[in-house]
Design an enzyme around this catalytic site. Sequence first.
Site, PDB file in Angstrom:
ATOM      1  N   LYS A   1      -5.289  10.484 -19.520  1.00  0.00           N
ATOM      2  CA  LYS A   1      -5.342  11.033 -20.899  1.00  0.00           C
ATOM      3  C   LYS A   1      -4.087  10.933 -21.469  1.00  0.00           C
ATOM      4  CE  LYS A   1      -9.207  12.310 -18.824  1.00  0.00           C
ATOM      5  NZ  LYS A   1      -9.480  13.714 -18.291  1.00  0.00           N
TER       6      LYS A   1
ATOM      7  N   ARG B   1       0.794  -1.291   0.176  1.00  0.00           N
ATOM      8  CA  ARG B   1       0.018  -0.094  -0.153  1.00  0.00           C
ATOM      9  C   ARG B   1       0.853   1.204   0.042  1.00  0.00           C
ATOM     10  NH1 ARG B   1      -2.009   1.340   4.625  1.00  0.00           N
ATOM     11  NH2 ARG B   1      -2.613  -0.498   5.221  1.00  0.00           N
TER      12      ARG B   1
ATOM     13  N   TYR C   1     -11.789  22.039 -14.972  1.00  0.00           N
ATOM     14  CA  TYR C   1     -12.061  20.626 -15.126  1.00  0.00           C
ATOM     15  C   TYR C   1     -13.234  20.404 -14.071  1.00  0.00           C
ATOM     16  CZ  TYR C   1     -12.614  15.662 -14.457  1.00  0.00           C
ATOM     17  OH  TYR C   1     -12.932  14.439 -14.280  1.00  0.00           O
TER      18      TYR C   1
ATOM     19  N   ASP D   1      -2.575  21.707 -12.769  1.00  0.00           N
ATOM     20  CA  ASP D   1      -3.151  20.768 -13.602  1.00  0.00           C
ATOM     21  C   ASP D   1      -2.525  20.837 -14.926  1.00  0.00           C
ATOM     22  OD1 ASP D   1      -4.549  18.845 -15.132  1.00  0.00           O
ATOM     23  OD2 ASP D   1      -6.356  19.086 -13.712  1.00  0.00           O
TER      24      ASP D   1
END
Length: 386
Positions: free
Chosen positions: A220, A70, A121, A195
């Site tokens: 993307k 993890r 976004y 971003d």
Amino acid sequence: MPSQPPPPGERANEATRHLPIQEPERHNELAAATVLVSGGRPAHHPGAELTQPLSLNATYIAGGAVDYARSGNPTWDAFEDTLGRLEGGSALVFASGTAAIHAVLDLVPSGGRIGAPRTVYSGTAVALDDLATSGDAEVTRVDIADTPAVLAAIAAGPAPELVWIESPVNPTLEVADVETIAAAAHARGALVAADNTFATPLLARPLTQGADIVAHSVTKYLAGHSDVILGALVTAQNSVHREAGVYESLRAKRSRRGAIAGPAEVWLALRGMRTLHVRLERACANAATLVARLREHPGVMRVRYPGFGAIISIEVGDASRADAVADAVTLWTNATSLGGVESLLERRRRHAAEPVSVPTDLLRLSVGIEDVEDLWADLDRALRPT
Ligand SMILES: *Cc1c(COP(=O)(O)O)cnc(C)c1O
């Protein structure tokens, strides 16, 4: 010979390997295309695997740098080393771009101020609206391309904790003056996050312009084949906030909260990223050709294109006409998302969460790497007034 990152076993001491480094790393001398192809591979020695294997492991024998998966995985390391070198910082992979964005927003203390773009976004917009509605943060939204207005907002009232930049903006394609905004934000002690999903590190490197954190929807362009959901953050090694341990804090929270990326997705993303430079080159060339023709098209009222990248937004008059265009294409696909090898388009306002600052008749075109004449023929036919 290209410099190789150390193999996972030697990449020890997770606590120190991401601390700010004073000397430029030798791999910084390599061009981005070379880093994309050579990054994150096992060290050269006879019989070594060429490609970082997909590591499916939940735990590690005690005494190493990471004790449980993890908190770390060699497949993550390979991806993070490559993306970190491209952006010029230390990368952390997240289960989605959205998870990465939330990890940054979580750095803001309760009641803190956040400055953000007016259009952004939609998932980020929803997160900011939730923070504002609950009173957990005070959010100021300004047109990110209007630098004087952004600077005025940063200067007014109590100092912001975080200035969020998205450039180019999804889907209205405004471009931010990252350097000027970051300097003003830092002067007030704010953390600056950008971003960089639309530009990718090949077209913009916000950390070199003063941002402290870069966020990506790896889904993307970086992964590039519309087959994984994944996100990442990259923190600056020379951030003015390095004393605050932003990287360490983000990394520790990722482990503790546990909504982590699966290694198979990360492996696919790194495999996809090997061709980012050639995919983007073709997609950008296709976009430039389409932009020139769309500007002359009688069915198109407005073309938005920032002059780089492979996303084009067009306005076609009204929402029903935009829906008709989206229905009429046969090679392009009417679907959300972007940055894959295949060309997609959609009317963004069909989503209830899309900011109202996005025109209702706006179609966002994600230009892929197909033959441009085929793309144009389909688009031209769909756009002809009926
Ligand atoms: C898609 C997207 C996101 C969200 O990423 P997911 O991987 O879908 O969670 C964030 N920012 C931008 C600019 C995007 O286009």
